[in-house]
Design a protein around this motif. Structure first.
Motif, PDB file in Angstrom:
ATOM      1  N   ARG A 278      10.682  -4.013  -3.976  1.00 15.37           N
ATOM      2  CA  ARG A 278      10.746  -3.118  -2.820  1.00 15.37           C
ATOM      3  C   ARG A 278       9.465  -3.217  -1.998  1.00 15.37           C
ATOM      4  O   ARG A 278       9.510  -3.288  -0.762  1.00 15.37           O
ATOM      5  N   ASN A 279       8.333  -3.226  -2.682  1.00 15.76           N
ATOM      6  CA  ASN A 279       7.061  -3.293  -1.956  1.00 15.76           C
ATOM      7  C   ASN A 279       6.923  -4.593  -1.163  1.00 15.76           C
ATOM      8  O   ASN A 279       6.478  -4.593  -0.020  1.00 15.76           O
ATOM      9  N   ALA A 280       7.306  -5.699  -1.790  1.00 15.74           N
ATOM     10  CA  ALA A 280       7.135  -7.004  -1.140  1.00 15.74           C
ATOM     11  C   ALA A 280       8.126  -7.203   0.002  1.00 15.74           C
ATOM     12  O   ALA A 280       7.774  -7.781   1.042  1.00 15.74           O
ATOM     13  N   ILE A 281       9.353  -6.728  -0.164  1.00 14.08           N
ATOM     14  CA  ILE A 281      10.371  -6.972   0.864  1.00 14.08           C
ATOM     15  C   ILE A 281      10.299  -5.936   1.979  1.00 14.08           C
ATOM     16  O   ILE A 281      10.224  -6.284   3.164  1.00 14.08           O
ATOM     17  N   LEU A 282      10.291  -4.644   1.617  1.00 11.79           N
ATOM     18  CA  LEU A 282      10.370  -3.597   2.627  1.00 11.79           C
ATOM     19  C   LEU A 282       9.042  -3.321   3.313  1.00 11.79           C
ATOM     20  O   LEU A 282       9.015  -2.781   4.417  1.00 11.79           O
ATOM     21  N   VAL A 283       7.946  -3.654   2.659  1.00 12.05           N
ATOM     22  CA  VAL A 283       6.641  -3.414   3.280  1.00 12.05           C
ATOM     23  C   VAL A 283       6.014  -4.740   3.728  1.00 12.05           C
ATOM     24  O   VAL A 283       5.822  -4.987   4.918  1.00 12.05           O
ATOM     25  N   ASP A 284       5.697  -5.600   2.759  1.00 12.46           N
ATOM     26  CA  ASP A 284       5.082  -6.886   3.123  1.00 12.46           C
ATOM     27  C   ASP A 284       6.003  -7.715   4.004  1.00 12.46           C
ATOM     28  O   ASP A 284       5.562  -8.314   4.998  1.00 12.46           O
ATOM     29  N   GLY A 285       7.292  -7.765   3.658  1.00  8.14           N
ATOM     30  CA  GLY A 285       8.230  -8.591   4.401  1.00  8.14           C
ATOM     31  C   GLY A 285       8.433  -8.118   5.824  1.00  8.14           C
ATOM     32  O   GLY A 285       8.415  -8.919   6.772  1.00  8.14           O
ATOM     33  N   VAL A 286       8.626  -6.809   5.995  1.00  9.99           N
ATOM     34  CA  VAL A 286       8.816  -6.276   7.345  1.00  9.99           C
ATOM     35  C   VAL A 286       7.552  -6.470   8.183  1.00  9.99           C
ATOM     36  O   VAL A 286       7.611  -6.853   9.352  1.00  9.99           O
ATOM     37  N   THR A 287       6.394  -6.224   7.561  1.00 13.99           N
ATOM     38  CA  THR A 287       5.130  -6.435   8.274  1.00 13.99           C
ATOM     39  C   THR A 287       4.971  -7.888   8.706  1.00 13.99           C
ATOM     40  O   THR A 287       4.560  -8.186   9.834  1.00 13.99           O
ATOM     41  N   ALA A 288       5.293  -8.805   7.783  1.00 12.70           N
ATOM     42  CA  ALA A 288       5.190 -10.223   8.110  1.00 12.70           C
ATOM     43  C   ALA A 288       6.138 -10.596   9.241  1.00 12.70           C
ATOM     44  O   ALA A 288       5.761 -11.319  10.168  1.00 12.70           O
ATOM     45  N   PHE A 289       7.371 -10.099   9.181  1.00 11.67           N
ATOM     46  CA  PHE A 289       8.357 -10.442  10.212  1.00 11.67           C
ATOM     47  C   PHE A 289       7.909  -9.957  11.581  1.00 11.67           C
ATOM     48  O   PHE A 289       7.935 -10.710  12.559  1.00 11.67           O
ATOM     49  N   VAL A 290       7.489  -8.703  11.658  1.00 15.13           N
ATOM     50  CA  VAL A 290       7.116  -8.138  12.946  1.00 15.13           C
ATOM     51  C   VAL A 290       5.868  -8.823  13.508  1.00 15.13           C
ATOM     52  O   VAL A 290       5.839  -9.241  14.676  1.00 15.13           O
ATOM     53  N   SER A 291       4.830  -8.955  12.674  1.00 15.58           N
ATOM     54  CA  SER A 291       3.573  -9.524  13.169  1.00 15.58           C
ATOM     55  C   SER A 291       3.735 -10.995  13.531  1.00 15.58           C
ATOM     56  O   SER A 291       3.269 -11.439  14.599  1.00 15.58           O
ATOM     57  N   MET A 292       4.394 -11.755  12.658  1.00 13.95           N
ATOM     58  CA  MET A 292       4.521 -13.185  12.921  1.00 13.95           C
ATOM     59  C   MET A 292       5.449 -13.450  14.089  1.00 13.95           C
ATOM     60  O   MET A 292       5.169 -14.304  14.940  1.00 13.95           O
ATOM     61  N   THR A 293       6.571 -12.724  14.170  1.00  8.57           N
ATOM     62  CA  THR A 293       7.509 -12.943  15.269  1.00  8.57           C
ATOM     63  C   THR A 293       6.873 -12.607  16.605  1.00  8.57           C
ATOM     64  O   THR A 293       7.055 -13.329  17.600  1.00  8.57           O
ATOM     65  N   THR A 294       6.117 -11.525  16.648  1.00 12.90           N
ATOM     66  CA  THR A 294       5.446 -11.143  17.895  1.00 12.90           C
ATOM     67  C   THR A 294       4.504 -12.243  18.375  1.00 12.90           C
ATOM     68  O   THR A 294       4.493 -12.608  19.557  1.00 12.90           O
ATOM     69  N   ILE A 295       3.723 -12.797  17.449  1.00 16.03           N
ATOM     70  CA  ILE A 295       2.766 -13.840  17.827  1.00 16.03           C
ATOM     71  C   ILE A 295       3.488 -15.130  18.199  1.00 16.03           C
ATOM     72  O   ILE A 295       3.128 -15.798  19.179  1.00 16.03           O
ATOM     73  N   VAL A 296       4.527 -15.490  17.443  1.00 16.64           N
ATOM     74  CA  VAL A 296       5.270 -16.713  17.738  1.00 16.64           C
ATOM     75  C   VAL A 296       5.912 -16.629  19.122  1.00 16.64           C
ATOM     76  O   VAL A 296       5.790 -17.558  19.946  1.00 16.64           O
ATOM     77  N   VAL A 297       6.590 -15.535  19.413  1.00 11.67           N
ATOM     78  CA  VAL A 297       7.253 -15.383  20.714  1.00 11.67           C
ATOM     79  C   VAL A 297       6.221 -15.347  21.838  1.00 11.67           C
ATOM     80  O   VAL A 297       6.392 -15.997  22.884  1.00 11.67           O
ATOM     81  N   GLY A 298       5.131 -14.599  21.632  1.00 12.95           N
ATOM     82  CA  GLY A 298       4.092 -14.535  22.657  1.00 12.95           C
ATOM     83  C   GLY A 298       3.466 -15.890  22.931  1.00 12.95           C
ATOM     84  O   GLY A 298       3.227 -16.250  24.090  1.00 12.95           O
ATOM     85  N   THR A 299       3.198 -16.645  21.867  1.00 10.45           N
ATOM     86  CA  THR A 299       2.611 -17.980  22.029  1.00 10.45           C
ATOM     87  C   THR A 299       3.571 -18.908  22.748  1.00 10.45           C
ATOM     88  O   THR A 299       3.173 -19.683  23.638  1.00 10.45           O
ATOM     89  N   TYR A 300       4.847 -18.843  22.370  1.00  6.83           N
ATOM     90  CA  TYR A 300       5.846 -19.697  23.010  1.00  6.83           C
ATOM     91  C   TYR A 300       5.939 -19.408  24.502  1.00  6.83           C
ATOM     92  O   TYR A 300       5.918 -20.330  25.328  1.00  6.83           O
ATOM     93  N   LEU A 301       6.024 -18.126  24.869  1.00 10.87           N
ATOM     94  CA  LEU A 301       6.124 -17.777  26.288  1.00 10.87           C
ATOM     95  C   LEU A 301       4.852 -18.148  27.042  1.00 10.87           C
ATOM     96  O   LEU A 301       4.909 -18.548  28.210  1.00 10.87           O
ATOM     97  N   ALA A 302       3.703 -18.033  26.377  1.00  8.58           N
ATOM     98  CA  ALA A 302       2.444 -18.405  27.033  1.00  8.58           C
ATOM     99  C   ALA A 302       2.445 -19.880  27.418  1.00  8.58           C
ATOM    100  O   ALA A 302       1.808 -20.277  28.407  1.00  8.58           O
ATOM    101  N   GLY A 303       3.156 -20.698  26.638  1.00 10.33           N
ATOM    102  CA  GLY A 303       3.244 -22.118  26.960  1.00 10.33           C
ATOM    103  C   GLY A 303       3.948 -22.376  28.278  1.00 10.33           C
ATOM    104  O   GLY A 303       3.789 -23.450  28.869  1.00 10.33           O
ATOM    105  N   TRP A 304       4.738 -21.413  28.744  1.00  8.95           N
ATOM    106  CA  TRP A 304       5.463 -21.550  30.010  1.00  8.95           C
ATOM    107  C   TRP A 304       4.706 -20.931  31.181  1.00  8.95           C
ATOM    108  O   TRP A 304       5.287 -20.724  32.263  1.00  8.95           O
ATOM    109  N   THR A 305       3.424 -20.606  30.999  1.00  7.37           N
ATOM    110  CA  THR A 305       2.649 -19.945  32.048  1.00  7.37           C
ATOM    111  C   THR A 305       2.690 -20.727  33.367  1.00  7.37           C
ATOM    112  O   THR A 305       2.862 -20.151  34.452  1.00  7.37           O
ATOM    113  N   GLY A 306       2.530 -22.046  33.282  1.00 10.70           N
ATOM    114  CA  GLY A 306       2.563 -22.860  34.497  1.00 10.70           C
ATOM    115  C   GLY A 306       3.887 -22.743  35.219  1.00 10.70           C
ATOM    116  O   GLY A 306       3.934 -22.674  36.459  1.00 10.70           O
ATOM    117  N   TRP A 307       4.970 -22.686  34.468  1.00 10.37           N
ATOM    118  CA  TRP A 307       6.300 -22.550  35.070  1.00 10.37           C
ATOM    119  C   TRP A 307       6.452 -21.174  35.717  1.00 10.37           C
ATOM    120  O   TRP A 307       6.959 -21.043  36.829  1.00 10.37           O
TER     121      TRP A 307
END
Length: 527
Positions: A278-307
């Motif tokens: 429970r600790n690893a999935i509901l706490v560590d897992g959710v934290t990892a998903f939110v933090s990593m997804t936010t950075i991945v999406v932000g980095t990807y969109l930043a690559g389109w800055t010129g566009w």
């Protein structure tokens, strides 16, 4: 100045249980692996500008890089330009119109190529190949260090670095300005960061548990907090850059995300937490998903800055003439235009089904059944230094055969070690290979090539290195056992290097007699 408290004996024992035996020869490791990296870099940069013409798919990405430097977006070539190489070999990049070009890959990889063009000039073949050569060189260092960390052996770290430095497929990509080497680099950087995060978080977990035990408190209930995990955030940044180079990096985001949560599961279970799942999935897992997804999406969109900033990017103002459904009216027009562009990109990529002489089925990739010919010329006597009736001048991305064929057996061993002995190292390597390899079986109707496999080459090297570690034996094994294992492993590494030297002429476009070229084409499917 913050005072650093040395870990207690209990903390050290817990660290060894969660991580493995400590590594103490850090300086020696950096020197040895750094030396191998230096040699590998010299080989990759030596005459990297030859041939001074656009080879294979360089004709797309090199020009896209120039367009990005000029306008912030990929530009459509002038209709009068039909040759792959003439505009660049004659010292001009005046080959573009002003309209944005439709492309099927995101911009980040092409921005990486553009950095080399900015530094050395867009008409310089050194310029357009500099970034991939640098990334290929640095990946040797990264792989050697991560192999050392995973296998707890500086010797095996050096072995991994040597094998990657002498791997032909990786070598050719390090000297050819395609996106796949850039994708490989960012994925490997993310893998290294996650391995570092695993060790860092487990060290903190052991220290916190030891502190609680020393205080007479129960560590089995509740959850030991791990705080901010910077290495995991670095991994997310690298995965965003990978997806921003090629969408296939998304498979690694999914695989590595599951992998890091699985490591948290095993760590909390090993420390004795009752609610470890429970600790690893509901706490560590959710934290990892939110933090990593936010950075991945932000980095990807930043690559389109010129566009985003452009007026001439392909489809940039599509939303202006296509009003949004009321349900989606809150989405900015630029973002809707980008989403529509992505739909067109996906449709176009799926429709690439035309036959190509060097297309290959992924079933043959691990055996190097159909390597891709990047460059071919057939000089005659007196041409380009040819001293016989007929010569060959080729660049063929055949992987070092002995290494690849051994990797097939090594993967079977790793799969057994993962499933039967729960060896996390074997599991991590198998997952990393699978994430870069298995998805292509879903696209067998597409025109695909063996050279896509470069993204998982580092993990094939890790697999072989792991196998060699088993051959060498544990440090506590008898002297005779270790000597025999070292002899076998050393002979294998020497043979891989010799194999690389043998294929050197067809990795670097050397002019050789046609008969010598045929000698290196071991199978009809290689021609």
């Amino acid at each position: 100045m913050r005072r650093v408290t040395p870990p207690t004996d209990l903390a050290l024992r817990l660290r060894e249980r969660l991580i493995g035996r400590p590594l103490t020869d850090t300086l020696r490791a950096w020197l040895l692996i750094g030396l191998v990296t230096l040699v590998g870099g010299v080989l990759r940069f030596r005459d990297v500008g030859r041939p001074h013409e656009l080879i294979f798919d360089e004709t797309y990405y090199v020009k896209d890089g120039v367009g990005l430097l000029k306008s912030g977006v990929e530009l459509t070539p002038k209709s009068s330009i039909t040759s792959h190489d003439v505009p660049f070999t004659h010292g001009t990049t005046d080959v573009f119109g002003t309209a944005g070009n439709f492309v099927v890959h995101p911009p980040i990889g092409k921005w990486c190529i553009a950095l080399g063009e900015l530094a050395f000039g867009p008409t310089s073949s050194l310029g357009w190949r500099f970034t991939v050569a640098l990334m290929g060189t640095l990946s040797i260092l990264m792989l050697g260090l991560v192999a050392r960390r995973m296998l707890r052996s500086t010797l095996l770290g050096v072995v991994a670095a040597i094998l990657l430095a002498a791997e032909g497929h990786h070598f050719v990509h390090s000297r050819t300005s395609l996106l796949d080497m850039i994708l490989m680099f960012w994925v490997l950087a993310a893998f290294c960061a996650l391995v570092a995060d695993r060790e860092h978080s487990r060290r903190r977990l052991a220290d916190h548990a030891a502190t609680l035990i020393a205080q007479g408190r129960d560590v089995t209930y509740g959850r030991i907090g791990l705080g901010i995990r910077p290495w995991r955030l670095v991994a997310a940044l690298c995965l965003g850059l990978a997806i921003g180079t090629k969408w296939s990096g998304g498979f690694y985001f999914a695989a590595f995300g599951l992998l890091t949560v699985a490591w948290d599961l095993s760590a909390r279970r090993a420390i004795g937490e009752v609610n470890w799942a429970r600790n690893a999935i509901l706490v560590d897992g959710v934290t990892a998903f939110v933090s990593m997804t936010t950075i991945v999406v932000g980095t990807y969109l930043a690559g389109w800055t010129g566009w985003f900033r452009s007026d001439n990017g392909y489809g940039r103002h599509w939303a202006d003439s296509h009003p949004a459904d009321p349900l989606w009216s809150w989405v900015p027009g630029a973002l809707r235009s980008l989403l529509h562009y992505h739909q067109d990109m996906f449709t176009s990529a799926r429709s690439i089904t035309a036959s190509h002489p060097y297309m290959s089925n992924p079933w043959s990739w691990l055996l190097q059944g159909r390597p891709t010919s990047f460059y071919w010329q057939n000089p005659k006597r007196g041409e380009q230094g040819c001293a016989v009736d007929s010569c060959a001048k080729a660049i063929t991305s055949v992987g070092t055969p002995l290494l690849w064929w051994t990797a097939v057996a090594a993967l079977v061993v790793l799969l057994v070690m993962w499933l039967l002995r729960r060896d996390w190292r074997a599991g991590a390597i198998v997952v990393a290979v699978a994430a870069g390899y298995l998805p292509w079986f879903m696209y067998q109707d597409r025109t695909i090539f063996t050279f896509y496999a470069v993204v998982f080459v580092p993990y094939l090297v890790l697999a072989v290195t792991y196998l060699l570690g088993l051959v060498i034996g544990r440090p506590e094994a008898s002297v005779a056992r270790r000597r025999a294992g070292l002899t076998v492993a050393g002979t294998f590494v020497a043979l891989c290097v010799a194999c690389f030297v043998f294929f050197w002429p067809v990795y670097t476009a050397q002019v050789i007699p046609y008969a010598d070229w045929q000698l290196r084409m071991w199978f009809p499917s290689w021609i």
